[in-house]
Design an enzyme around this catalytic site. Structure first.
Site, PDB file in Angstrom:
ATOM      1  N   ASP A 157     -15.523 -41.505  -7.327  1.00  0.00           N
ATOM      2  CA  ASP A 157     -15.019 -40.982  -8.592  1.00  0.00           C
ATOM      3  C   ASP A 157     -13.545 -41.346  -8.768  1.00  0.00           C
ATOM      4  O   ASP A 157     -13.124 -42.418  -8.340  1.00  0.00           O
ATOM      5  CB  ASP A 157     -15.216 -39.459  -8.622  1.00  0.00           C
ATOM      6  CG  ASP A 157     -15.511 -38.931 -10.014  1.00  0.00           C
ATOM      7  OD1 ASP A 157     -14.576 -38.899 -10.833  1.00  0.00           O
ATOM      8  OD2 ASP A 157     -16.660 -38.556 -10.286  1.00  0.00           O
ATOM      9  N   HIS A 190     -11.222 -35.482 -12.669  1.00  0.00           N
ATOM     10  CA  HIS A 190     -12.687 -35.547 -12.693  1.00  0.00           C
ATOM     11  C   HIS A 190     -13.294 -35.543 -11.290  1.00  0.00           C
ATOM     12  O   HIS A 190     -14.258 -34.808 -11.009  1.00  0.00           O
ATOM     13  CB  HIS A 190     -13.104 -36.810 -13.452  1.00  0.00           C
ATOM     14  CG  HIS A 190     -14.557 -36.943 -13.732  1.00  0.00           C
ATOM     15  ND1 HIS A 190     -15.417 -37.612 -12.887  1.00  0.00           N
ATOM     16  CD2 HIS A 190     -15.317 -36.516 -14.767  1.00  0.00           C
ATOM     17  CE1 HIS A 190     -16.638 -37.600 -13.399  1.00  0.00           C
ATOM     18  NE2 HIS A 190     -16.610 -36.939 -14.546  1.00  0.00           N
ATOM     19  N   SER A 366     -21.934 -35.639 -15.417  1.00  0.00           N
ATOM     20  CA  SER A 366     -21.046 -35.726 -14.253  1.00  0.00           C
ATOM     21  C   SER A 366     -21.053 -34.441 -13.450  1.00  0.00           C
ATOM     22  O   SER A 366     -20.900 -34.448 -12.227  1.00  0.00           O
ATOM     23  CB  SER A 366     -19.606 -36.001 -14.700  1.00  0.00           C
ATOM     24  OG  SER A 366     -19.373 -37.362 -14.897  1.00  0.00           O
TER      25      SER A 366
END
Length: 419
Positions: A157, A190, A366
């Site tokens: 990520d 994220h 996600s």
């Protein structure tokens, strides 16, 4: 003819085959065995040099003529069996949806600003916190006596905020596959959020639980930049690294949209098979391109590959998330395998100056994928003799069907921990 960077699937990667490729394309190939913290692939790959990822049978070459590659594929004596141009991948979370709206609908700018302000600046109140526990309860974590102990779980990520106090006592290993950016910082946030869901534990301020596999060995591969963008070659590089270190689970909350009837990437399909052969389960977010209920979009890459587990998102009301992609390209590959919580998910966020919360709410496929990755770690601890393909089967066979939702949208159903 324009020269571009390509990923090349090789029939064989013995010394003779690699020499043929080098002669044919006038390039020097470096094996991933020779890569290190100071000798990184993105510093090697150029017009004269490429990299072969030994665990995957895939080479990356820059400034290669497409016609020459086509000729090689059609030549039975060439080791090259397939190639594809590198493509861009993005973190598939709510902030990406917002950015799309900014471009496509300027009149929504005030709403976007308000939502961004909430996600980034507003501290969570107790009522919101209590609600955020719905995801763990929905997949039965409250019934689990396992913690993922001894299982290597890798998050590919935007990196990870190593300074987060909830992870202060964890021995976390990582590597960056993005030029000039480090894995142990995560300005985008994220990757930290996804890692928190899969491998976190409880909030340091309230003791409320938000993570699943708190005792797993957390590994971080930074494949998306500080702006949430990455490329095929960086992801492939990271998967090869993970297989080299025998990681058991790779979670990818990233996606590249595909068109209707577009076939899956043969590169990622081969990579997924190689991972399974190496006892590693690849899990990927299905993508956030849908505008439901009117326009569902096909499962994005790399989740649309049959060798990679595809995860859709549902909300707390057991409805399919309006952004969650579906299996509408199933004739060409691209089914949903399972679904998981992906709306209003509470998890860790990087420590930021002026911010008064270490946690935030996000939504996206996600957020769903790391629920499945964390659950897979619990099952791997519970059943240490089961290989990756059997863990996949277990996740699907124990998933719970949801009334009024289609197989196309949720696959086998909502993943569950079954004691």
């Amino acid at each position: 003819m324009e020269n571009k960077k390509f990923l090349v699937l090789l029939q064989d990667q013995n010394a003779s085959a690699l020499k043929k490729v080098e002669r044919e394309f006038k390039v020097s190939l470096t094996s991933s065995e020779e890569l290190s913290s100071t000798n990184k692939s993105y510093n090697i790959i150029n017009a004269n040099n490429g990299v072969v990822y030994k665990n995957l049978g895939v080479a990356v070459m820059d400034e290669v003529d497409m016609d020459q590659l086509k000729s090689a594929v059609n030549n039975d004596r060439s080791p090259v069996v397939y190639f594809e141009e590198e493509r861009d991948f993005f973190a598939v979370n709510e902030m990406n949806l917002i950015n799309d709206l900014k471009v496509k609908a300027a009149e929504l700018s005030s709403m976007v600003a308000e939502l961004e302000n909430f996600l980034i600046k507003k501290p969570l109140v107790q009522e919101a916190l209590t609600e955020m526990e719905w995801g763990l309860k929905a997949i039965g974590i409250d019934r689990a006596q396992f913690t993922g102990k001894g299982i290597d779980l890798c998050i590919l990520d935007t990196g990870f905020a190593l300074s987060h106090p909830d992870f202060a006592d964890r021995d976390i290993v990582g590597k960056s596959f993005v030029p000039d950016e480090v894995w142990e910082k995560d300005p985008y946030g994220h990757g930290t959020h996804c890692a928190g869901t899969a491998a976190g534990n409880v909030r340091s301020d309230t003791g409320k639980r938000y993570g699943i596999a708190k005792d797993c060995n957390l590994k971080i591969g930074k494949v998306l930049s500080n702006k949430g963008k990455g490329t095929t070659s960086g992801i492939i590089d990271a998967i090869d690294w993970a297989l080299e270190h025998k990681f058991r689970i790779i979670s990818m909350s990233l996606a590249s949209p595909v068109k209707l009837n577009e076939k899956p990437s043969a590169i990622f399909e081969a990579v997924g098979r190689k991972a399974m052969e190496n006892n590693c389960l690849l899990i990927a977010a299905a993508g956030n391109d849908s505008k439901r209920p009117a326009v569902p979009a096909p499962v994005a890459s790399p989740a649309n590959c049959g060798s990679i587990m595809s995860v859709a998102a549902i909300d707390s009301q057991m409805h399919i998330a309006n952004f969650s992609n579906g299996g509408i390209n199933s004739a060409h590959g691209g089914n949903i395998n399972v679904c998981a919580p992906g709306v209003d998910i509470l998890s860790a966020r990087p420590v930021k100056e002026g911010a008064n919360s270490l946690y935030t709410l996000m939504k996206g496929t996600s957020m769903a994928a790391p629920h499945v990755a964390g659950l897979a770690a619990l099952y791997m601890e519970k059943f240490p003799d089961l290989r990756a393909d059997k863990i996949w089967e277990l996740l699907e066979s124990t998933a719970k069907a949801i009334q009024n939702l289609k197989y196309r949208d949720i696959g086998s159903g909502l993943v569950q921990f079954v004691p």
